[in-house]
Scaffold this motif. Structure first.
Motif, PDB file in Angstrom:
ATOM      1  N   ASN A 240       0.799  -1.264   0.122  1.00  0.00           N
ATOM      2  CA  ASN A 240      -0.082  -0.021  -0.008  1.00  0.00           C
ATOM      3  C   ASN A 240       0.979   1.387  -0.017  1.00  0.00           C
ATOM      4  O   ASN A 240       0.299   2.452  -0.407  1.00  0.00           O
ATOM      5  CB  ASN A 240      -0.931  -0.063   1.197  1.00  0.00           C
ATOM      6  CG  ASN A 240      -2.048  -1.015   1.156  1.00  0.00           C
ATOM      7  OD1 ASN A 240      -2.186  -1.605  -0.055  1.00  0.00           O
ATOM      8  ND2 ASN A 240      -2.660  -1.127   2.174  1.00  0.00           N
ATOM      9  N   PHE A 241       1.966   1.093   0.382  1.00  0.00           N
ATOM     10  CA  PHE A 241       2.991   2.273   0.570  1.00  0.00           C
ATOM     11  C   PHE A 241       3.654   2.528  -0.661  1.00  0.00           C
ATOM     12  O   PHE A 241       4.710   3.471  -0.964  1.00  0.00           O
ATOM     13  CB  PHE A 241       4.020   2.333   1.645  1.00  0.00           C
ATOM     14  CG  PHE A 241       4.807   0.964   1.567  1.00  0.00           C
ATOM     15  CD1 PHE A 241       5.946   0.647   0.825  1.00  0.00           C
ATOM     16  CD2 PHE A 241       4.397   0.025   2.444  1.00  0.00           C
ATOM     17  CE1 PHE A 241       6.656  -0.019   0.736  1.00  0.00           C
ATOM     18  CE2 PHE A 241       5.504  -1.139   2.435  1.00  0.00           C
ATOM     19  CZ  PHE A 241       6.450  -1.384   1.555  1.00  0.00           C
ATOM     20  N   GLU A 244       4.350   6.088  -1.887  1.00  0.00           N
ATOM     21  CA  GLU A 244       4.867   6.885  -0.661  1.00  0.00           C
ATOM     22  C   GLU A 244       6.216   6.745  -0.526  1.00  0.00           C
ATOM     23  O   GLU A 244       6.645   7.450   0.526  1.00  0.00           O
ATOM     24  CB  GLU A 244       3.979   6.598   0.409  1.00  0.00           C
ATOM     25  CG  GLU A 244       2.502   6.816   0.120  1.00  0.00           C
ATOM     26  CD  GLU A 244       1.500   6.301   1.261  1.00  0.00           C
ATOM     27  OE1 GLU A 244       2.132   5.799   2.361  1.00  0.00           O
ATOM     28  OE2 GLU A 244       0.384   6.434   1.188  1.00  0.00           O
ATOM     29  N   SER A 245       6.932   6.015  -0.793  1.00  0.00           N
ATOM     30  CA  SER A 245       8.261   5.459  -0.439  1.00  0.00           C
ATOM     31  C   SER A 245       9.183   6.515  -1.071  1.00  0.00           C
ATOM     32  O   SER A 245       9.027   7.500  -1.849  1.00  0.00           O
ATOM     33  CB  SER A 245       8.796   4.307  -0.873  1.00  0.00           C
ATOM     34  OG  SER A 245       8.813   4.323  -2.336  1.00  0.00           O
ATOM     35  N   ALA A 248       9.296   6.725  -4.983  1.00  0.00           N
ATOM     36  CA  ALA A 248       8.019   6.611  -5.520  1.00  0.00           C
ATOM     37  C   ALA A 248       7.952   7.495  -6.750  1.00  0.00           C
ATOM     38  O   ALA A 248       7.279   7.172  -7.621  1.00  0.00           O
ATOM     39  CB  ALA A 248       6.794   6.806  -4.512  1.00  0.00           C
ATOM     40  N   GLN A 266      -7.342  -1.480  -3.057  1.00  0.00           N
ATOM     41  CA  GLN A 266      -6.754  -1.819  -1.697  1.00  0.00           C
ATOM     42  C   GLN A 266      -7.381  -2.936  -1.085  1.00  0.00           C
ATOM     43  O   GLN A 266      -8.638  -3.052  -1.160  1.00  0.00           O
ATOM     44  CB  GLN A 266      -6.730  -0.624  -1.083  1.00  0.00           C
ATOM     45  CG  GLN A 266      -6.031  -1.057   0.203  1.00  0.00           C
ATOM     46  CD  GLN A 266      -5.832   0.283   1.163  1.00  0.00           C
ATOM     47  OE1 GLN A 266      -5.478   1.138   0.568  1.00  0.00           O
ATOM     48  NE2 GLN A 266      -6.310   0.221   2.596  1.00  0.00           N
ATOM     49  N   LYS A 269      -8.409  -4.376   4.763  1.00  0.00           N
ATOM     50  CA  LYS A 269      -7.380  -4.052   5.990  1.00  0.00           C
ATOM     51  C   LYS A 269      -7.341  -5.159   6.872  1.00  0.00           C
ATOM     52  O   LYS A 269      -6.369  -5.619   7.475  1.00  0.00           O
ATOM     53  CB  LYS A 269      -7.460  -2.732   6.735  1.00  0.00           C
ATOM     54  CG  LYS A 269      -7.316  -1.637   5.726  1.00  0.00           C
ATOM     55  CD  LYS A 269      -7.645  -0.193   6.497  1.00  0.00           C
ATOM     56  CE  LYS A 269      -7.315   0.932   5.588  1.00  0.00           C
ATOM     57  NZ  LYS A 269      -7.463   2.274   6.392  1.00  0.00           N
ATOM     58  N   GLN A 275      -0.721  -2.999   9.718  1.00  0.00           N
ATOM     59  CA  GLN A 275      -1.121  -2.073   8.694  1.00  0.00           C
ATOM     60  C   GLN A 275      -0.109  -1.862   7.584  1.00  0.00           C
ATOM     61  O   GLN A 275      -0.268  -1.795   6.094  1.00  0.00           O
ATOM     62  CB  GLN A 275      -1.366  -0.712   9.088  1.00  0.00           C
ATOM     63  CG  GLN A 275      -2.280   0.198   8.180  1.00  0.00           C
ATOM     64  CD  GLN A 275      -2.594   1.614   8.724  1.00  0.00           C
ATOM     65  OE1 GLN A 275      -2.787   1.660   9.939  1.00  0.00           O
ATOM     66  NE2 GLN A 275      -2.879   2.611   7.948  1.00  0.00           N
ATOM     67  N   GLN A 276       1.105  -2.009   7.955  1.00  0.00           N
ATOM     68  CA  GLN A 276       2.308  -1.629   6.976  1.00  0.00           C
ATOM     69  C   GLN A 276       2.390  -2.964   6.075  1.00  0.00           C
ATOM     70  O   GLN A 276       3.115  -2.854   5.066  1.00  0.00           O
ATOM     71  CB  GLN A 276       3.669  -1.292   7.598  1.00  0.00           C
ATOM     72  CG  GLN A 276       4.253  -2.727   8.493  1.00  0.00           C
ATOM     73  CD  GLN A 276       3.880  -2.589  10.005  1.00  0.00           C
ATOM     74  OE1 GLN A 276       2.635  -2.000  10.205  1.00  0.00           O
ATOM     75  NE2 GLN A 276       4.642  -2.976  10.949  1.00  0.00           N
ATOM     76  N   LYS A 279      -1.684  -4.885   1.372  1.00  0.00           N
ATOM     77  CA  LYS A 279      -1.280  -4.735  -0.139  1.00  0.00           C
ATOM     78  C   LYS A 279      -2.559  -4.358  -1.195  1.00  0.00           C
ATOM     79  O   LYS A 279      -3.816  -4.199  -0.450  1.00  0.00           O
ATOM     80  CB  LYS A 279      -1.104  -6.018  -0.512  1.00  0.00           C
ATOM     81  CG  LYS A 279       0.291  -6.514   0.032  1.00  0.00           C
ATOM     82  CD  LYS A 279       0.822  -7.949  -0.634  1.00  0.00           C
ATOM     83  CE  LYS A 279       2.319  -8.282  -0.385  1.00  0.00           C
ATOM     84  NZ  LYS A 279       2.735  -9.614  -0.998  1.00  0.00           N
TER      85      LYS A 279
END
Length: 328
Positions: A240-241, A244-245, A248, A266, A269, A275-276, A279
């Motif tokens: 999911n990140f 945001e990396s 990115a 998404q 959850k 959470q991290q 996927k």
């Protein structure tokens, strides 16, 4: 002719694997692959076989190989692998959950609804083969499949899994980032996540900045796009990140240049303890003469797969988007 049920097959695999664990010192995962191969080969019942082989043969007598249905085999292997992975310490020993694999099949069937057989499907990190064989089992089209896996144990399980499902899959014990691959119609991969340690290999990719290690999930996205025909599709399970990396921006620029971003869905959850580790599905179409550009990408948070009404409503919305935006 009796039909072998899921419970019978799972019990056979489980008992055989536990026996090999004890007698041969194998891990449960390694033993699953051996048991699968014994079932597939329908090993000779002669008294010349050693004690271990004779014991496995005795367990396998109840299995009617000719009657095995593909989904029965896949689900029995999946259950066995999940048991084995509970005791595994390797971070790469994980498997795409069944509900996720089935949803991936649904999405692939949508984008191939206007295709003719056969379609070529590639998995860059095939693991135990659960995702790839789910796609094959639920496609109305003939699928020519291939998969790459660096972990020998997982690949052996994928091999046994494919054999018992009577699928022909080209399986390679190789790092898919290290070779040039022939184009496929579709690339589907549950991406490994983290840094890729081989900078000399990463240097061949646009998404390697030359500063520190590249992300393996970024490189595999690039490899997937490179390994897709013009106008072909890639379906990735991404963290999911992803956007945001620290790398990115380069990834987003690359995707805009090479592909049309069709969908980002998404996963619930509730599927993830932390959470991290969440996927999403990332669906892309490689730019080409026949590329269809939607007015807007499909962006959604999928409801829990246990909530059937909410999931059915979401699929109606997705079907409407495919029809209106891509004429599929």
């Amino acid at each position: 002719m009796s039909i072998t049920t899921f419970n019978e097959l799972y019990r056979c695999i489980d008992e055989g694997a536990m026996y090999l664990e004890k007698q041969k010192g194998l891990t449960y995962l390694e033993a699953i692959a051996v048991v699968g191969e014994v079932i597939f080969q329908e090993t000779d019942q002669s008294t010349n076989a050693d004690e271990t082989t004779q014991h496995l043969n005795e367990l396998m007598k109840e299995i009617n190989v000719d009657s095995l249905e593909r989904e029965t085999v896949r689900k029995a292997f999946q259950m066995s692998v999940l048991k084995g992975m509970k005791g595994a310490v390797q971070s790469n020993h994980s498997m795409t959950p069944d509900a996720v694999s089935l949803f991936a099949s649904y999405l692939i069937n949508k984008i191939t609804s206007d295709k003719k057989s056969p379609i070529r499907v590639l998995d860059l990190a095939v693991g135990t083969g659960n995702l790839l064989t789910t796609v094959m089992n639920h496609s109305p089209l003939k699928v020519e499949a291939s998969g790459f896996e660096v972990d020998e144990t997982l690949l052996q399980i994928a091999f046994a899994n494919a054999n018992l499902q009577k699928h022909t899959i080209e399986l390679f014990h190789q790092d898919s980032l290290q070779i040039s691959l022939k184009p496929s119609d579709i690339v589907v991969t549950d991406l490994p996540i983290g840094y890729y340690p081989k900078d000399d290999v990463a240097a061949n990719y646009s998404l390697y900045s030359g500063e520190g290690h590249a992300y393996i999930h970024h490189l595999m996205i690039e490899q997937g796009i490179q390994s897709t025909d013009s106008g072909g599709y890639t379906l990735f399970l991404v963290p999911n990140f992803l956007f945001e990396s620290d790398q990115a921006a380069e990834l987003h620029t690359y995707l805009k240049e090479k592909t049309t971003i069709l969908a980002l869905l998404q996963l619930p959850k509730t599927m993830f303890k932390e959470q991290q580790h969440g996927k999403s599905f990332l669906l892309l179409q490689k730019k080409g003469a026949k590329t269809k550009v939607p007015r807007h990408a499909l962006l959604a948070d999928l409801p829990s797969f246990d909530k059937k009404e909410a999931l059915a409503d979401m699929m109606k919305q997705i079907n409407k988007w495919f029809a209106e935006e891509l004429n599929l």
